[in-house]
Design a protein around this motif. Structure first.
Motif, PDB file in Angstrom:
ATOM      1  N   CYS A 243       9.496 -28.298  19.316  1.00 34.21           N
ATOM      2  CA  CYS A 243      10.575 -28.603  20.251  1.00 34.21           C
ATOM      3  C   CYS A 243      10.513 -27.608  21.402  1.00 34.21           C
ATOM      4  O   CYS A 243      10.536 -26.389  21.171  1.00 34.21           O
ATOM      5  N   VAL A 244      10.422 -28.113  22.619  1.00 34.01           N
ATOM      6  CA  VAL A 244      10.317 -27.258  23.799  1.00 34.01           C
ATOM      7  C   VAL A 244      11.611 -27.388  24.595  1.00 34.01           C
ATOM      8  O   VAL A 244      12.006 -28.485  25.001  1.00 34.01           O
ATOM      9  N   LEU A 245      12.267 -26.259  24.811  1.00 30.32           N
ATOM     10  CA  LEU A 245      13.569 -26.244  25.483  1.00 30.32           C
ATOM     11  C   LEU A 245      13.496 -25.460  26.785  1.00 30.32           C
ATOM     12  O   LEU A 245      12.946 -24.362  26.833  1.00 30.32           O
TER      13      LEU A 245
ATOM     14  N   LEU B 233      -3.760 -31.526  18.015  1.00 25.80           N
ATOM     15  CA  LEU B 233      -2.737 -31.433  19.049  1.00 25.80           C
ATOM     16  C   LEU B 233      -2.129 -32.794  19.366  1.00 25.80           C
ATOM     17  O   LEU B 233      -0.931 -32.912  19.610  1.00 25.80           O
ATOM     18  N   LYS B 234      -2.966 -33.827  19.354  1.00 20.85           N
ATOM     19  CA  LYS B 234      -2.455 -35.167  19.651  1.00 20.85           C
ATOM     20  C   LYS B 234      -1.594 -35.712  18.518  1.00 20.85           C
ATOM     21  O   LYS B 234      -0.757 -36.599  18.734  1.00 20.85           O
ATOM     22  N   SER B 235      -1.785 -35.199  17.323  1.00 21.90           N
ATOM     23  CA  SER B 235      -0.994 -35.679  16.189  1.00 21.90           C
ATOM     24  C   SER B 235       0.365 -34.990  16.084  1.00 21.90           C
ATOM     25  O   SER B 235       1.213 -35.395  15.285  1.00 21.90           O
ATOM     26  N   LEU B 236       0.572 -33.950  16.906  1.00 17.13           N
ATOM     27  CA  LEU B 236       1.836 -33.217  16.845  1.00 17.13           C
ATOM     28  C   LEU B 236       2.996 -34.057  17.348  1.00 17.13           C
ATOM     29  O   LEU B 236       2.867 -34.830  18.296  1.00 17.13           O
ATOM     30  N   SER B 237       4.131 -33.857  16.715  1.00 15.83           N
ATOM     31  CA  SER B 237       5.383 -34.427  17.218  1.00 15.83           C
ATOM     32  C   SER B 237       6.020 -33.396  18.148  1.00 15.83           C
ATOM     33  O   SER B 237       6.339 -32.282  17.719  1.00 15.83           O
ATOM     34  N   ILE B 238       6.165 -33.743  19.430  1.00 14.09           N
ATOM     35  CA  ILE B 238       6.699 -32.808  20.426  1.00 14.09           C
ATOM     36  C   ILE B 238       7.947 -33.390  21.068  1.00 14.09           C
ATOM     37  O   ILE B 238       7.938 -34.524  21.550  1.00 14.09           O
TER      38      ILE B 238
END
Length: 233
Positions: A36-38, A71-76
């Motif tokens: 999660c990027v805030l 990296l593409k499989s990450l949930s962001i």
């Protein structure tokens, strides 16, 4: 065992924030966690949470630190929040998403500049009820972001010492790193260190100077017991 399912990276437009984003991506890939990027803004400096994310991905893959597939499989998840108090906003959002780890870049301010501007990272560390990782390394050597070789754990034998030892050892196992436990005896101006190598069942003491002093020997024995207890958790 180490369970980090949700990692929060709090960012702004600074280089320190970019380093935090790199670290968060690598950790999420290693731990298969949601990232999660805030971004907290106050109408003066606004940057989308995912700004530069694709470039950071490419850097990490080209440096061989992770794979494009991981990296593409990450949930962001990307979130923007407006607020004049970044610390309160970060902690509130961390509680909302149930973050297991908060990753922050720190600017390394000192002296009067720090007095007047304060430190969001330091305040988050003091107030957070969850783990916080700060990234200060100014080096642009990407390899440094992908490897952890040694972990230093300052020990004061408080109620939190066992938990910090356990976490350090689990991170050590994850990265194949050594955890070094350090206790400094202020009264005698001597120190005891115990190295707890990951992947080994025996905890070894590497402080040859401690053998001749009973207070230090006692501290060494407590460190060894703490290290063994940390392994069993």
């Amino acid at each position: 065992m180490l369970a980090v399912d949700t990692i929060l990276v709090a960012r702004d437009a600074s280089p320190a924030s970019r380093r935090a984003l790199r670290t968060g991506l690598l950790l999420a890939a290693q731990m298969e966690a949601t990232l999660c990027v805030l971004h907290v803004f106050d109408n003066r400096k606004s940057v989308h949470p995912t700004q530069g994310l694709d470039a950071v991905r490419r850097e990490l893959v080209e440096a061989g630190l992770t794979s494009d597939r991981k990296l593409k499989s990450l949930s962001i998840r990307a979130t923007e929040r407006e607020g004049a108090n970044p610390t309160a906003t970060i902690l509130r959002y961390a509680a909302e998403i149930g973050a297991d780890l908060i990753v922050l870049g720190t600017h390394g301010r000192s002296g009067m500049k720090r007095v007047f501007t304060g430190s969001v990272a330091e305040t988050v560390i003091r107030r957070a009820s969850r783990a916080v990782l700060t990234v200060r390394d100014r080096s642009e050597d990407l390899v440094a972001f992908g490897s952890i070789d040694r972990i230093l754990v300052p020990i004061d034998f408080s109620e939190f010492a066992l938990e910090s030892t356990r976490v350090a050892m689990e991170w050590g196992e994850l990265y194949g790193a050594h955890a070094d436990l350090l206790h400094v005896d202020d009264g005698n101006r001597r120190q005891s260190t115990t190295e707890a190598p990951s992947g080994e069942t025996d905890v070894q003491d590497h402080d040859a100077a401690s053998s001749g002093s009973s207070p230090v020997a006692e501290g060494r024995a407590r460190l060894v017991a703490l290290a063994k207890a940390g392994r069993r958790l």
